[in-house]
Write a protein that holds these residues in place. Structure first.
Motif, PDB file in Angstrom:
ATOM      1  N   LYS A 197     -35.221 -74.284 -21.910  1.00 56.17           N
ATOM      2  CA  LYS A 197     -35.070 -75.685 -22.307  1.00 56.17           C
ATOM      3  C   LYS A 197     -33.892 -76.316 -21.568  1.00 56.17           C
ATOM      4  O   LYS A 197     -33.988 -77.444 -21.084  1.00 56.17           O
ATOM      5  N   ASP A 198     -32.776 -75.592 -21.461  1.00 62.86           N
ATOM      6  CA  ASP A 198     -31.613 -76.086 -20.720  1.00 62.86           C
ATOM      7  C   ASP A 198     -31.952 -76.292 -19.255  1.00 62.86           C
ATOM      8  O   ASP A 198     -31.527 -77.264 -18.641  1.00 62.86           O
ATOM      9  N   LEU A 251     -24.016 -87.308 -16.927  1.00 65.47           N
ATOM     10  CA  LEU A 251     -24.517 -88.312 -17.864  1.00 65.47           C
ATOM     11  C   LEU A 251     -26.008 -88.118 -18.149  1.00 65.47           C
ATOM     12  O   LEU A 251     -26.450 -88.170 -19.297  1.00 65.47           O
ATOM     13  N   LEU A 252     -26.789 -87.846 -17.108  1.00 62.98           N
ATOM     14  CA  LEU A 252     -28.232 -87.655 -17.289  1.00 62.98           C
ATOM     15  C   LEU A 252     -28.544 -86.377 -18.060  1.00 62.98           C
ATOM     16  O   LEU A 252     -29.459 -86.348 -18.885  1.00 62.98           O
ATOM     17  N   VAL A 253     -27.781 -85.325 -17.818  1.00 66.60           N
ATOM     18  CA  VAL A 253     -27.976 -84.077 -18.567  1.00 66.60           C
ATOM     19  C   VAL A 253     -27.655 -84.306 -20.042  1.00 66.60           C
ATOM     20  O   VAL A 253     -28.405 -83.890 -20.926  1.00 66.60           O
ATOM     21  N   ALA A 266     -32.748 -84.026 -14.897  1.00 69.59           N
ATOM     22  CA  ALA A 266     -31.581 -84.798 -14.485  1.00 69.59           C
ATOM     23  C   ALA A 266     -31.457 -84.822 -12.958  1.00 69.59           C
ATOM     24  O   ALA A 266     -31.184 -85.870 -12.370  1.00 69.59           O
ATOM     25  N   TYR A 267     -31.669 -83.667 -12.318  1.00 71.55           N
ATOM     26  CA  TYR A 267     -31.621 -83.624 -10.855  1.00 71.55           C
ATOM     27  C   TYR A 267     -32.697 -84.519 -10.244  1.00 71.55           C
ATOM     28  O   TYR A 267     -32.454 -85.229  -9.265  1.00 71.55           O
ATOM     29  N   ASN A 301     -30.515 -86.319 -21.617  1.00 69.93           N
ATOM     30  CA  ASN A 301     -31.722 -85.523 -21.836  1.00 69.93           C
ATOM     31  C   ASN A 301     -31.547 -84.540 -22.994  1.00 69.93           C
ATOM     32  O   ASN A 301     -32.482 -84.325 -23.768  1.00 69.93           O
ATOM     33  N   GLU A 302     -30.359 -83.952 -23.117  1.00 70.74           N
ATOM     34  CA  GLU A 302     -30.108 -83.059 -24.243  1.00 70.74           C
ATOM     35  C   GLU A 302     -30.129 -83.827 -25.563  1.00 70.74           C
ATOM     36  O   GLU A 302     -30.675 -83.355 -26.559  1.00 70.74           O
ATOM     37  N   ALA A 303     -29.523 -85.015 -25.568  1.00 70.98           N
ATOM     38  CA  ALA A 303     -29.496 -85.825 -26.789  1.00 70.98           C
ATOM     39  C   ALA A 303     -30.902 -86.253 -27.184  1.00 70.98           C
ATOM     40  O   ALA A 303     -31.258 -86.242 -28.366  1.00 70.98           O
TER      41      ALA A 303
END
Length: 123
Positions: A33-34, A65-67, A41-42, A70-72
């Motif tokens: 998932k990570d 910021l994008l990572v 994000a990439y 996406n996690e949030a």
């Protein structure tokens, strides 16, 4: 008596091994998932940098910021929470761009909506 003790020991050993296997599966799911979050994000960063020229420091900041976004979004429960997260992080992303960069990004409506609006990113 020896048989009872050996049976108890075997039952405990079996219980530990079964529990260890389920923990390994949960850890591998979390890692995949990570990895998906980082890959997304990439991908988004590559699309953004193809439209807007970014410095290496700004790329690193936007990647973080994008990572985080996406996690949030993955941890959010409802669609409304996800939409609010996209809006909040979209504003942060736009505030990091200069006026010229922001104008260039807004001219590319598809990418702009994908980065700042959940409804368009789900398509």
């Amino acid at each position: 008596m020896k048989k009872i003790v050996s049976i108890v020991v075997l039952m405990i050993a079996f219980g530990f091994s079964a529990n260890a296997q389920s923990n390994l599966k949960l850890e591998s799911d979390a890692k995949s998932k990570d990895q998906n979050v980082k890959e997304m994000a990439y991908s988004e960063l590559r699309e953004l940098s193809s439209v807007v020229e970014l410095t290496p420091e700004l790329k690193n900041d936007f990647l973080t910021l994008l990572v985080m976004r996406n996690e949030a979004v993955n941890n959010a429960k409802t669609y409304e929470e996800k939409a609010a997260i996209y809006e909040r992080f979209g504003q942060k992303l736009l505030s990091g761009l200069s006026e010229q960069q922001s104008k260039k990004l807004s001219e590319n409506k598809e990418l702009y909506n994908k980065l700042t609006n959940l409804k368009y990113s789900m398509k």
